[in-house]
Design an enzyme around this catalytic site. Sequence first.
Site, PDB file in Angstrom:
ATOM      1  N   THR A   1     -20.580  17.823   5.161  1.00  0.00           N
ATOM      2  CA  THR A   1     -20.540  19.190   5.867  1.00  0.00           C
ATOM      3  C   THR A   1     -21.704  18.966   7.185  1.00  0.00           C
ATOM      4  OG1 THR A   1     -21.614  21.346   5.803  1.00  0.00           O
ATOM      5  CG2 THR A   1     -22.099  19.605   3.972  1.00  0.00           C
TER       6      THR A   1
ATOM      7  N   GLU B   1     -23.327  21.276   7.860  1.00  0.00           N
ATOM      8  CA  GLU B   1     -24.852  21.897   7.462  1.00  0.00           C
ATOM      9  C   GLU B   1     -26.134  20.940   7.217  1.00  0.00           C
ATOM     10  OE1 GLU B   1     -25.917  25.226   6.550  1.00  0.00           O
ATOM     11  OE2 GLU B   1     -24.170  25.658   7.629  1.00  0.00           O
TER      12      GLU B   1
ATOM     13  N   LYS C   1     -26.107  17.964  -0.318  1.00  0.00           N
ATOM     14  CA  LYS C   1     -24.771  17.389   0.364  1.00  0.00           C
ATOM     15  C   LYS C   1     -25.251  16.263   1.113  1.00  0.00           C
ATOM     16  CE  LYS C   1     -20.987  19.886  -0.305  1.00  0.00           C
ATOM     17  NZ  LYS C   1     -19.594  19.287  -0.825  1.00  0.00           N
TER      18      LYS C   1
ATOM     19  N   TYR D   1     -28.254  23.747  -0.267  1.00  0.00           N
ATOM     20  CA  TYR D   1     -26.929  23.197  -0.149  1.00  0.00           C
ATOM     21  C   TYR D   1     -26.912  21.933   0.726  1.00  0.00           C
ATOM     22  CZ  TYR D   1     -22.361  23.221   1.538  1.00  0.00           C
ATOM     23  OH  TYR D   1     -20.854  22.713   1.776  1.00  0.00           O
TER      24      TYR D   1
HETATM   25  P1  NAP Z   1     -14.410  26.642  -2.328  1.00  0.00           P
HETATM   26  O1  NAP Z   1     -13.278  27.192  -1.875  1.00  0.00           O
HETATM   27  O2  NAP Z   1     -15.664  27.058  -2.748  1.00  0.00           O
HETATM   28  O3  NAP Z   1     -13.895  25.428  -3.405  1.00  0.00           O
HETATM   29  C1  NAP Z   1     -14.667  24.641  -4.209  1.00  0.00           C
HETATM   30  C2  NAP Z   1     -14.087  24.485  -5.334  1.00  0.00           C
HETATM   31  O4  NAP Z   1     -15.126  23.668  -6.245  1.00  0.00           O
HETATM   32  C3  NAP Z   1     -13.835  25.685  -6.158  1.00  0.00           C
HETATM   33  O5  NAP Z   1     -12.545  25.802  -6.755  1.00  0.00           O
HETATM   34  C4  NAP Z   1     -14.949  25.790  -7.430  1.00  0.00           C
HETATM   35  O6  NAP Z   1     -14.227  26.314  -8.649  1.00  0.00           O
HETATM   36  C5  NAP Z   1     -14.822  24.113  -7.741  1.00  0.00           C
HETATM   37  N1  NAP Z   1     -15.993  23.799  -8.453  1.00  0.00           N
HETATM   38  C6  NAP Z   1     -17.530  24.074  -8.165  1.00  0.00           C
HETATM   39  N2  NAP Z   1     -18.067  23.621  -9.125  1.00  0.00           N
HETATM   40  C7  NAP Z   1     -17.500  23.033 -10.044  1.00  0.00           C
HETATM   41  C8  NAP Z   1     -17.667  21.916 -11.084  1.00  0.00           C
HETATM   42  N3  NAP Z   1     -18.906  21.836 -11.514  1.00  0.00           N
HETATM   43  N4  NAP Z   1     -16.686  21.559 -11.708  1.00  0.00           N
HETATM   44  C9  NAP Z   1     -15.283  21.334 -11.138  1.00  0.00           C
HETATM   45  N5  NAP Z   1     -14.923  22.222 -10.141  1.00  0.00           N
HETATM   46  C10 NAP Z   1     -16.250  22.990  -9.615  1.00  0.00           C
HETATM   47  O7  NAP Z   1     -14.951  25.694  -1.108  1.00  0.00           O
HETATM   48  P2  NAP Z   1     -13.741  24.962   0.078  1.00  0.00           P
HETATM   49  O8  NAP Z   1     -14.228  25.796   1.420  1.00  0.00           O
HETATM   50  O9  NAP Z   1     -12.425  24.700  -0.210  1.00  0.00           O
HETATM   51  O10 NAP Z   1     -14.851  23.651   0.532  1.00  0.00           O
HETATM   52  C11 NAP Z   1     -14.188  22.481  -0.032  1.00  0.00           C
HETATM   53  C12 NAP Z   1     -15.584  21.425  -0.239  1.00  0.00           C
HETATM   54  O11 NAP Z   1     -15.779  21.186   1.424  1.00  0.00           O
HETATM   55  C13 NAP Z   1     -16.624  21.714  -0.552  1.00  0.00           C
HETATM   56  O12 NAP Z   1     -17.205  20.710  -1.203  1.00  0.00           O
HETATM   57  C14 NAP Z   1     -17.470  22.419   0.520  1.00  0.00           C
HETATM   58  O13 NAP Z   1     -19.000  22.273   0.232  1.00  0.00           O
HETATM   59  C15 NAP Z   1     -17.229  21.088   1.555  1.00  0.00           C
HETATM   60  N6  NAP Z   1     -17.219  21.921   2.933  1.00  0.00           N
HETATM   61  C16 NAP Z   1     -16.567  23.095   3.177  1.00  0.00           C
HETATM   62  C17 NAP Z   1     -16.497  23.314   4.549  1.00  0.00           C
HETATM   63  C18 NAP Z   1     -15.819  24.576   5.010  1.00  0.00           C
HETATM   64  O14 NAP Z   1     -16.120  25.231   6.246  1.00  0.00           O
HETATM   65  N7  NAP Z   1     -14.900  25.119   4.170  1.00  0.00           N
HETATM   66  C19 NAP Z   1     -17.111  22.944   5.637  1.00  0.00           C
HETATM   67  C20 NAP Z   1     -17.761  21.624   5.243  1.00  0.00           C
HETATM   68  C21 NAP Z   1     -17.791  21.158   4.042  1.00  0.00           C
HETATM   69  P3  NAP Z   1     -14.758  27.894  -9.149  1.00  0.00           P
HETATM   70  O15 NAP Z   1     -13.754  28.626  -8.671  1.00  0.00           O
HETATM   71  O16 NAP Z   1     -15.007  27.417 -10.571  1.00  0.00           O
HETATM   72  O17 NAP Z   1     -16.112  27.919  -8.473  1.00  0.00           O
HETATM   73  P1  GDP Z   2     -22.042  28.362   6.454  1.00  0.00           P
HETATM   74  O1  GDP Z   2     -22.194  28.138   7.899  1.00  0.00           O
HETATM   75  O2  GDP Z   2     -21.435  27.509   5.555  1.00  0.00           O
HETATM   76  O3  GDP Z   2     -23.549  29.146   6.071  1.00  0.00           O
HETATM   77  O4  GDP Z   2     -21.151  29.612   6.500  1.00  0.00           O
HETATM   78  P2  GDP Z   2     -21.115  31.205   6.218  1.00  0.00           P
HETATM   79  O5  GDP Z   2     -19.918  31.805   6.678  1.00  0.00           O
HETATM   80  O6  GDP Z   2     -21.600  31.568   4.937  1.00  0.00           O
HETATM   81  O7  GDP Z   2     -22.100  31.610   7.364  1.00  0.00           O
HETATM   82  C1  GDP Z   2     -21.975  31.279   8.843  1.00  0.00           C
HETATM   83  C2  GDP Z   2     -23.335  31.942   9.612  1.00  0.00           C
HETATM   84  O8  GDP Z   2     -23.030  33.433   9.414  1.00  0.00           O
HETATM   85  C3  GDP Z   2     -24.669  31.794   8.988  1.00  0.00           C
HETATM   86  O9  GDP Z   2     -25.507  31.459  10.155  1.00  0.00           O
HETATM   87  C4  GDP Z   2     -24.722  33.165   8.189  1.00  0.00           C
HETATM   88  O10 GDP Z   2     -26.362  33.243   8.337  1.00  0.00           O
HETATM   89  C5  GDP Z   2     -24.212  34.136   9.347  1.00  0.00           C
HETATM   90  N1  GDP Z   2     -23.988  35.436   8.691  1.00  0.00           N
HETATM   91  C6  GDP Z   2     -24.314  36.695   9.483  1.00  0.00           C
HETATM   92  N2  GDP Z   2     -24.080  37.596   8.595  1.00  0.00           N
HETATM   93  C7  GDP Z   2     -23.547  37.025   7.256  1.00  0.00           C
HETATM   94  C8  GDP Z   2     -22.953  37.587   6.038  1.00  0.00           C
HETATM   95  O11 GDP Z   2     -22.930  38.646   6.085  1.00  0.00           O
HETATM   96  N3  GDP Z   2     -22.217  36.514   5.330  1.00  0.00           N
HETATM   97  C9  GDP Z   2     -22.557  35.443   5.486  1.00  0.00           C
HETATM   98  N4  GDP Z   2     -21.976  34.607   4.374  1.00  0.00           N
HETATM   99  N5  GDP Z   2     -22.952  34.851   6.384  1.00  0.00           N
HETATM  100  C10 GDP Z   2     -23.597  35.840   7.580  1.00  0.00           C
END
Ligand code: NAP
Ligand code: GDP
Length: 338
Positions: free
Chosen positions: A126, A128, A154, A150
């Site tokens: 990520t 992050e 990661k 987090y």
């Molecule tokens: P998400 O919607 O939160 O999906 C993560 C999934 O992992 C959920 O279905 C969750 O199930 C499952 N999970 C959590 N803990 C687990 C465990 N102990 N055993 C088995 N399954 C488990 O996240 P996403 O947005 O699809 O992201 C996918 C991956 O990419 C994640 O690793 C995230 O950190 C990474 N990532 C995402 C972004 C983004 O912007 N979306 C960016 C960079 C990296 P539950 O419903 O049980 O919690």
């Molecule tokens: P992240 O980049 O994985 O932390 O994704 P988020 O969508 O959770 O947050 C993106 C940015 O939006 C971060 O800098 C947060 O501090 C900012 N932010 C501002 N207000 C909010 C809020 O109400 N909820 C969340 N989730 N983020 C917020």
Amino acid sequence: MSKKALITGISGQDGSYLAQYLLKEGYKVFGLERRSASNDSFRLKYLDIYSDVEIFNIDLIEHASIIKLISLNQFDEIYNLAAQSFVGDSWDNAISTSEINSIGVVNILDSIRQFSSHTKFYQASTSEMFGMVQATPQNENTPFYPRSPYGVSKLYSHWITINYRESFKLHSCSGILFNHESPLRGIQFVTKKIINGLCNFLNNKQSIRLGNLDAKRDWGFAGDYVKAMHLMLKQKSPDDYVIGTGIETSVRDFCSIALNKLELKHTWTGSGLNEKCILEKDKSTIIEVSPQFFRPAEVNSLLADTTKAKEILGWESETSLDELIDLMINYELKMTNN
Ligand code: NAP
Ligand code: GDP
């Protein structure tokens, strides 16, 4: 014979889109979902692929079960998407975040090493990890400086993926993905919270409370990003890639774009914790700032340099932020009117 792919976190946002993509590519798709999963696979059901995938109810940190699963099935590819993925929750849940996001990854890598060394592995890294950015834009050579439990968890999984590749010659890749969103994004994340809140406002007139409006993110569409994951594993040599759009937008501007699309004329007034977004029509407040949503340490700005992905994978983000917001609004309006 069809290739076999395992997706951990299959019922999450990316897992669902990736499953849909791999099924179209002719894969037999398996998924990992913990029994205590927080959703009822609504995303797989929404995409109409629930009955096309085979789900194993295993928690990522159950070492013996992961070994058994991987040794018995000899998957061609494993995509590790399971994670405690919400930055905001990671301070209050630092230990479980580390267990799932860090130890969970070694569970898989070590099982592959011992029992299925031909399996190609994708790790969901990520942006992050860049945290307090050391250079802008960020690419594969930019030093990391994570700012949350987090991000730190990661970073461990990113390096262990590289370490297993270098130590044991595994085909393990790490995709450093910048924020990607969709109609199926989790409700805690700011884009979904904004679109959901604004669409609900049309009926319930309840204002939305947000945290840091100045934060900037490089937001793309999850449907585009899952293709990059697959392209990484298709390469001859395993490597790591930054995936993003190359455009950053502030939370405030994201709100304004969505407000304009909903034809809600507005002005921003005040500053800091007193900043508000007011509707011109009746001077009502639609967005206000609350200290509750500020983080102990913030990532102020993230911006991807995707030169390597373009050159080697031939990958580029296809959906603009404008189109992404349209997709999210259309979904939300459809859901609220049902
Ligand atoms: P998400 O919607 O939160 O999906 C993560 C999934 O992992 C959920 O279905 C969750 O199930 C499952 N999970 C959590 N803990 C687990 C465990 N102990 N055993 C088995 N399954 C488990 O996240 P996403 O947005 O699809 O992201 C996918 C991956 O990419 C994640 O690793 C995230 O950190 C990474 N990532 C995402 C972004 C983004 O912007 N979306 C960016 C960079 C990296 P539950 O419903 O049980 O919690
Ligand atoms: P992240 O980049 O994985 O932390 O994704 P988020 O969508 O959770 O947050 C993106 C940015 O939006 C971060 O800098 C947060 O501090 C900012 N932010 C501002 N207000 C909010 C809020 O109400 N909820 C969340 N989730 N983020 C917020």
